[in-house]
Write an enzyme that holds these catalytic residues in place. Structure first.
Site, PDB file in Angstrom:
ATOM      1  N   ILE A   1      26.229 -27.824  65.104  1.00 19.18           N
ATOM      2  CA  ILE A   1      25.383 -28.952  64.710  1.00 19.18           C
ATOM      3  C   ILE A   1      25.172 -28.988  63.192  1.00 19.18           C
ATOM      4  O   ILE A   1      24.822 -30.032  62.635  1.00 19.18           O
ATOM      5  CB  ILE A   1      24.029 -28.856  65.466  1.00 19.18           C
ATOM      6  CG1 ILE A   1      23.373 -30.216  65.564  1.00 19.18           C
ATOM      7  CG2 ILE A   1      23.107 -27.822  64.840  1.00 19.18           C
ATOM      8  CD1 ILE A   1      22.223 -30.261  66.565  1.00 19.18           C
TER       9      ILE A   1
ATOM     10  N   ASN B   1      28.245 -12.975  64.832  1.00 18.05           N
ATOM     11  CA  ASN B   1      27.052 -12.330  64.291  1.00 18.05           C
ATOM     12  C   ASN B   1      26.297 -11.645  65.425  1.00 18.05           C
ATOM     13  O   ASN B   1      26.097 -12.246  66.480  1.00 18.05           O
ATOM     14  CB  ASN B   1      26.151 -13.367  63.623  1.00 18.05           C
ATOM     15  CG  ASN B   1      26.837 -14.059  62.457  1.00 18.05           C
ATOM     16  OD1 ASN B   1      27.608 -13.441  61.721  1.00 18.05           O
ATOM     17  ND2 ASN B   1      26.577 -15.352  62.285  1.00 18.05           N
TER      18      ASN B   1
ATOM     19  N   VAL C   1      20.956 -17.550  67.193  1.00 24.35           N
ATOM     20  CA  VAL C   1      20.944 -17.972  68.597  1.00 24.35           C
ATOM     21  C   VAL C   1      21.373 -16.794  69.462  1.00 24.35           C
ATOM     22  O   VAL C   1      22.463 -16.242  69.286  1.00 24.35           O
ATOM     23  CB  VAL C   1      21.880 -19.175  68.816  1.00 24.35           C
ATOM     24  CG1 VAL C   1      21.915 -19.547  70.296  1.00 24.35           C
ATOM     25  CG2 VAL C   1      21.413 -20.372  67.988  1.00 24.35           C
TER      26      VAL C   1
ATOM     27  N   HIS D   1      28.243 -15.863  70.607  1.00 26.93           N
ATOM     28  CA  HIS D   1      29.101 -16.984  70.203  1.00 26.93           C
ATOM     29  C   HIS D   1      30.041 -16.555  69.086  1.00 26.93           C
ATOM     30  O   HIS D   1      29.698 -15.723  68.249  1.00 26.93           O
ATOM     31  CB  HIS D   1      28.268 -18.191  69.774  1.00 26.93           C
ATOM     32  CG  HIS D   1      27.223 -17.889  68.745  1.00 26.93           C
ATOM     33  ND1 HIS D   1      25.994 -17.339  69.077  1.00 26.93           N
ATOM     34  CD2 HIS D   1      27.208 -18.043  67.406  1.00 26.93           C
ATOM     35  CE1 HIS D   1      25.284 -17.177  67.979  1.00 26.93           C
ATOM     36  NE2 HIS D   1      26.000 -17.584  66.938  1.00 26.93           N
TER      37      HIS D   1
ATOM     38  N   HIS E   1      32.160 -18.068  65.926  1.00 26.52           N
ATOM     39  CA  HIS E   1      32.340 -19.198  65.008  1.00 26.52           C
ATOM     40  C   HIS E   1      33.813 -19.326  64.644  1.00 26.52           C
ATOM     41  O   HIS E   1      34.445 -18.339  64.248  1.00 26.52           O
ATOM     42  CB  HIS E   1      31.568 -18.970  63.701  1.00 26.52           C
ATOM     43  CG  HIS E   1      30.083 -18.907  63.830  1.00 26.52           C
ATOM     44  ND1 HIS E   1      29.255 -19.954  63.484  1.00 26.52           N
ATOM     45  CD2 HIS E   1      29.259 -17.916  64.253  1.00 26.52           C
ATOM     46  CE1 HIS E   1      27.985 -19.605  63.673  1.00 26.52           C
ATOM     47  NE2 HIS E   1      27.959 -18.375  64.129  1.00 26.52           N
TER      48      HIS E   1
END
Ligand code: AMP
Ligand code: ZN
Length: 116
Positions: A33, A89, A98, A102, A104
């Site tokens: 986002i 991360n 978050v 995940h 990136h």
């Protein structure tokens, strides 16, 4: 196995909007986002894992898919030859914000060589 308070679990389930670019039985990929590069995609497991600290050998197929989907997404983004950076991360020192694991995928312009 969704975490009720997890924004990325809600994205996997389609309960909040996202710009999804890929989904299969293991992983979901959607555009960040707040993109830090022309291509900034997040690749996440469909089932909730907080971070790489939650990984066990049981997750090998899913974790493999998180990586093997990368060249498919890079091809669609047109960044196979120009290249890209993959970042995960973990925890406070890793600047993880978050708490759903995940990866990136960043590309489309030249990254600074140094980390950080
Ligand atoms: P990290 O610091 O590795 O935890 O990065 C979290 C990333 O998630 C950041 O780049 C955010 O811009 C991104 N993000 C947070 N909420 C959303 C959302 N609803 N849709 C897409 N990306 C998001
Ligand atoms: Zn989650």
């Amino acid at each position: 196995m969704a975490n009720q308070d997890c924004i990325f679990c809600k994205i996997v389930a389609g309960e909040i909007p996202s710009d999804k670019v890929f989904q299969d039985e293991w992983v979901t990929a959607f555009r960040d986002i707040n993109p830090l590069a022309p291509t900034h995609i997040l690749i996440i497991p469909n089932n909730h894992l907080t971070s790489t600290n939650d990984l066990t050998p049981y997750h090998a197929a899913m974790a493999g898919r998180m990586l093997t989907v990368v060249p498919e997404l890079a091809a669609k983004e047109g960044i196979v030859e120009s290249g890209y950076r993959l970042i995960m991360n973990t925890g406070p020192d890793g600047n993880q914000v978050v708490m759903h694991m995940h990866l990136h995928l960043l590309g489309g312009h030249r990254m600074k060589h140094a980390m950080g």
